[in-house]
Design an enzyme around this catalytic site. Structure first.
Site, mmCIF file in Angstrom:
data_model
loop_
_atom_site.group_PDB
_atom_site.id
_atom_site.type_symbol
_atom_site.label_atom_id
_atom_site.label_comp_id
_atom_site.label_asym_id
_atom_site.label_seq_id
_atom_site.Cartn_x
_atom_site.Cartn_y
_atom_site.Cartn_z
ATOM 1 N N GLY A 48 0.826 -1.193 0.000
ATOM 2 C CA GLY A 48 0.000 0.000 0.000
ATOM 3 C C GLY A 48 0.858 1.239 0.000
ATOM 4 N N LYS A 63 4.806 -0.130 8.648
ATOM 5 C CA LYS A 63 4.413 1.168 8.093
ATOM 6 C C LYS A 63 5.662 2.024 7.984
ATOM 7 C CE LYS A 63 0.809 3.079 9.960
ATOM 8 N NZ LYS A 63 -0.193 3.546 10.956
ATOM 9 N N GLU A 122 -29.373 4.030 45.205
ATOM 10 C CA GLU A 122 -28.791 5.362 45.046
ATOM 11 C C GLU A 122 -27.829 5.397 43.861
ATOM 12 O OE1 GLU A 122 -26.780 8.950 47.668
ATOM 13 O OE2 GLU A 122 -26.580 6.879 48.370
ATOM 14 N N ASP A 128 -11.724 8.580 13.820
ATOM 15 C CA ASP A 128 -11.810 8.242 12.395
ATOM 16 C C ASP A 128 -12.342 6.820 12.221
ATOM 17 O OD1 ASP A 128 -11.662 8.869 9.713
ATOM 18 O OD2 ASP A 128 -9.583 8.209 9.499
#
Length: 589
Positions: free
Chosen positions: A143, A168, A500, A264
């Site tokens: 990619g 990455k 409560e 996102d």
């Protein structure tokens, strides 16, 4: 930044009208237009299923790239926008350093020199390991985007030896602004701090050299959720949709408890671990995420157009913005259309701000009442009325008593407000809790159990503190979520039983989203009349609500002339209190 899974690269890096597989890339198209898919050939008519407009005036459908189902990302503005629906190409250029996208008159030469000098002065040293090449062998690229690309890789030594991973590779040369550098630094920080959830992408390590930053994560080879939606023609059965929504809510509830807002959420950012039909999904792409304190509101506009919440466009938002995005995803899963559609980015924003989702056309008339109610309570334009991720997990559409429910940060916020409320206000919400609808009780019961009450069935400050610590990660400490305990100090000197607790953790705004809110309010008022309503003056009521004399004329209509007590109108108005906008919104670094 590239994505962490194997996928064919569908768009070249410099194609300004094509989508990319980059996690933090912006898709820059012709001004204001939604880019068409690069896949169909010329003359191919747009499909009329998944991405067709639910609105009559929306025109024909638009076929997106399977790699990206949104027209573009939009990014933080360092200045207030003139309108949330204005085109944001200029701010995108400012963020990414694109001189060509700047105003037409352009900078004078001295300004260009100053900008170049500023870029040279940027600190692009991250402090990550320098021995990436010695530890990993990079494989094929899968990619590419604006900042860099993603590759398969295999560990050469250490704990990841011979294991496939995703790398990455983020180009430092393309980090031309301080914001871009901070985005990379923050993404790594968040990935490193968040850990321990099965639907969260696993972070291994980060490295750098003079040219790139390398983020090492687990490899997910099953493709995006968007791919599977498209392969089905866009429509899931309710049962199949539930499987997906449960995984999304589970990981988002985890992030929110840790004080991380994703900002996102969309089908492209959920990856399957394998091609198997029953493979788990993983949440990825924290490039736009941020740490957020419990009472903090953010003001920078980020996200993806089709999934952005109204309050983001109004520049004041918190965790609820993620819930809106989940509502959009669920709507798409169930009916195959976007709930908010237009052919331009500004048109999308206008639809998000003004239009209501279409629940009249097929398949909505055949959908279950629970499914429609679920989506409507996520896509409420008033963020105060939306369910939290944890509450959504206990909604009748998804409820399964055998499934454990996570801790919800909302109960800490509500208990804090209850402890600091006046006795009169506490009496009002106690009456409201006695009218609590049956479908709300599983949520309150589950949260009370999470606090591990003492043998006598009571909880104290220590119970809240230990519950947070049991669920804490480094992210919770970074977002300072634990500091909310300091604001709950009154509970150190008393105990709270379940009744409560229900009163303390009830949200008037959320109950108001129910179709039968008027019945709930009437029943609650009957309890209040018997147990808590008392004579109150306009002046005292103004003090209760922290209002000045200018409000007296309005408040007098809330009090009955006959006995000086609150009327039904006054009771419901009093429950809502006064909402004050933050006078000091957070400015982003």
């Amino acid at each position: 930044m590239g994505q962490c899974y194997g996928k064919t690269n569908l768009a070249p890096e410099n194609d300004a009208t094509a989508a990319t597989t980059d996690e933090t890339t912006a898709v820059v198209a012709r001004s204001g237009e939604v880019p068409p898919s690069p896949l169909p050939g010329k003359g191919t008519p747009p499909r009329d299923s998944l991405w067709s407009s639910p609105y009559p005036h929306g025109g024909g459908g638009v076929t997106p790239s399977p790699a990206r189902g949104t027209p573009r990302r939009f990014f933080r503005r360092p200045f207030p926008p003139p309108s949330p629906a204005k085109h944001i190409r200029a701010s995108l250029a400012k963020r990414l350093g694109h001189a060509k996208a700047a105003p037409k008159e352009g900078p004078i030469p001295e300004e260009e020199a100053a900008a170049a000098a500023a870029e040279r002065s940027l600190d692009k040293s991250f402090g990550y390991g320098k021995n990436f090449g010695a530890k990993f062998e990079i494989g094929k690229e899968v990619g590419r985007g604006h900042f860099g690309h993603t590759c398969y890789a295999k560990g050469k030594k250490g704990e990841l030896k011979d294991q496939p991973v995703a790398i990455k590779i983020i180009s430092k040369a393309k980090m031309t602004t301080a914001i871009a550098i901070e985005d990379v630094r923050k993404e790594v920080k968040i990935l490193k701090a968040l850990s321990g959830h099965k639907h969260l992408i696993k972070f291994h390590d980060a490295f750098e050299d003079g040219n790139n930053v390398y983020i090492v994560m687990e490899l997910c080879e099953g493709g995006e959720l968007l791919d599977r939606i498209l392969s089905r023609g866009g429509k899931y059965s309710e049962e199949d949709a539930k499987v997906i929504v449960l995984q999304i809510l589970s990981v988002v509830a985890f992030c929110h408890l840790q004080g991380v807002v994703h900002r996102d959420l969309k089908p492209e950012n959920f990856l399957y671990t394998s091609r198997s039909e029953d493979a788990d999904m993983k949440l990825i792409d924290f490039g736009l995420s941020d740490f957020i304190r419990p009472d903090e509101r953010l003001n920078d506009i980020v996200g993806s157009a089709y999934y952005v919440a109204p309050e983001v466009l109004h520049r004041s938002y918190s965790l609820e913005a993620d819930i809106w995005s989940i509502g959009v995803i669920t709507y798409i899963l169930l009916c195959g259309s976007r709930p908010f559609y237009a052919r331009t980015e500004s048109g999308i924003f206008r639809a998000v701000l003004r239009a209501d989702p279409n629940f009249d056309d097929l398949p909505w008339p055949t959908a279950s009442a629970e499914a429609k109610d679920f989506v409507k309570r996520l896509l409420n334009k008033d963020y105060r009325k939306r369910m939290t991720a944890v509450q959504a997990l206990t909604h009748p559409w998804l409820r399964d008593d055998s499934r454990p429910i996570p801790l919800d940060i909302l109960i800490f916020k509500l208990v804090k407000a209850y402890l600091h409320a006046t006795p009169f206000k506490r009496a009002a919400v106690k009456a409201l809790s006695k009218a609590l609808p049956e479908d709300q009780l599983p949520y309150h019961s589950a949260q009370f159990r999470m606090l591990e009450p003492n043998r006598d069935g009571h909880i104290s400050l220590d119970n809240f503190k230990m519950a947070l610590l049991r669920n804490a990660t480094d992210a919770m400490r970074e977002s300072r979520v634990l500091e909310i305990i300091n604001t709950m100090e009154p509970l150190a000197y008393r105990k709270m039983d379940f009744e409560e607790f229900c009163a303390a953790t009830i949200s008037t705004h959320q109950l108001e989203a129910h179709e039968w809110w008027e019945d709930i309010a009437s029943t609650a008022f009957e309890h209040f009349e018997r147990e808590g309503n008392r004579l109150i003056s306009v002046e005292e009521l103004a003090r209760e609500l922290n209002l000045g004399p200018s409000a007296y004329s309005v408040l007098k209509d809330w009090i009955r002339n006959t006995d000086g007590k609150l009327s039904l109108l006054g009771y419901t108005k009093f429950l809502h209190g006064v909402t004050l906008r933050s006078s000091n919104p957070r400015q982003h670094r």
